[in-house]
Design a protein around this motif. Sequence first.
Motif, PDB file in Angstrom:
ATOM      1  N   ASP A  48       0.841  -1.205   0.000  1.00 59.14           N
ATOM      2  CA  ASP A  48       0.000   0.000   0.000  1.00 59.14           C
ATOM      3  C   ASP A  48       0.870   1.247   0.000  1.00 59.14           C
ATOM      4  OD1 ASP A  48      -2.055  -1.722   0.305  1.00 59.14           O
ATOM      5  OD2 ASP A  48      -2.733  -0.954   2.263  1.00 59.14           O
ATOM      6  N   GLN A 106      -2.005  -1.336 -10.056  1.00 54.51           N
ATOM      7  CA  GLN A 106      -2.341  -2.726 -10.382  1.00 54.51           C
ATOM      8  C   GLN A 106      -1.465  -3.723  -9.624  1.00 54.51           C
ATOM      9  OE1 GLN A 106      -1.755  -2.669 -14.558  1.00 54.51           O
ATOM     10  NE2 GLN A 106      -3.606  -1.502 -14.977  1.00 54.51           N
ATOM     11  N   GLU A 138      -2.996  -3.929  -6.261  1.00 53.36           N
ATOM     12  CA  GLU A 138      -4.333  -4.548  -6.241  1.00 53.36           C
ATOM     13  C   GLU A 138      -4.326  -6.002  -6.689  1.00 53.36           C
ATOM     14  OE1 GLU A 138      -6.812  -2.140  -8.732  1.00 53.36           O
ATOM     15  OE2 GLU A 138      -7.264  -0.699  -7.134  1.00 53.36           O
ATOM     16  N   LYS A 139      -3.546  -6.283  -7.737  1.00 51.21           N
ATOM     17  CA  LYS A 139      -3.645  -7.600  -8.370  1.00 51.21           C
ATOM     18  C   LYS A 139      -2.354  -8.396  -8.324  1.00 51.21           C
ATOM     19  CE  LYS A 139      -7.312  -6.291 -11.557  1.00 51.21           C
ATOM     20  NZ  LYS A 139      -7.293  -4.835 -11.776  1.00 51.21           N
TER      21      LYS A 139
END
Length: 155
Positions: A5, A78, A81-82
Amino acid sequence: MGFTDKQEALVKDSWEFMKQDDIPQLSLRFFSLILEIAPAAKNMFSFLKDSNELPQNNPKLKAHAVKVFKMTCESAIQLREKGEVVVGETTLKYLGSIHLQQGVADPHFEVVKEALLRTVEEAMGKKWNDEMKEAWGEAYDQLAAAIKAEMHAEA
Ligand code: HEM
């Protein structure tokens, strides 16, 4: 370890901060660093070929610089997140073929990385630090790897 994060925030926040600056100026600086690191890169860019100095406010010059920054920033989001960079398939194919067509090769991506990191460093001034460098570097590397893989697949 995955992209954290904090790393995502470092990239996103610094891009937000840089964007408030003068984008044309930022783009010129980015390109002058590319040419400083690799003068031969000049002949690749249609808008640089025939002139001895960087064209002021050239839309193509600005577009390439902003794309590289913006896509690196999207890549950071991304990754967090992924866990991987997901460029739309058509976009990736387009990016692969346009760079192949222009004679871009793997080592050029290192040149652009160096210029990108130095541009962010200068723009961020005192706010710049090693963690920010790591985060931008990682986001860029993963994006570059996706483009290079597509170039290799097509070559
Ligand atoms: C074109 C993005 C790295 C050289 C483009 C275009 C995009 C793009 C979106 C199409 C622009 C348009 O059609 O308007 C990126 C991204 C990169 C990257 C996201 C890295 C992650 C590089 C590198 C080089 C390079 C390493 C070589 C030094 C070029 C050239 C063109 C181009 C020569 C054609 C520009 C012209 O003359 O109009 N790039 N690029 N790019 N790119 Fe990149």
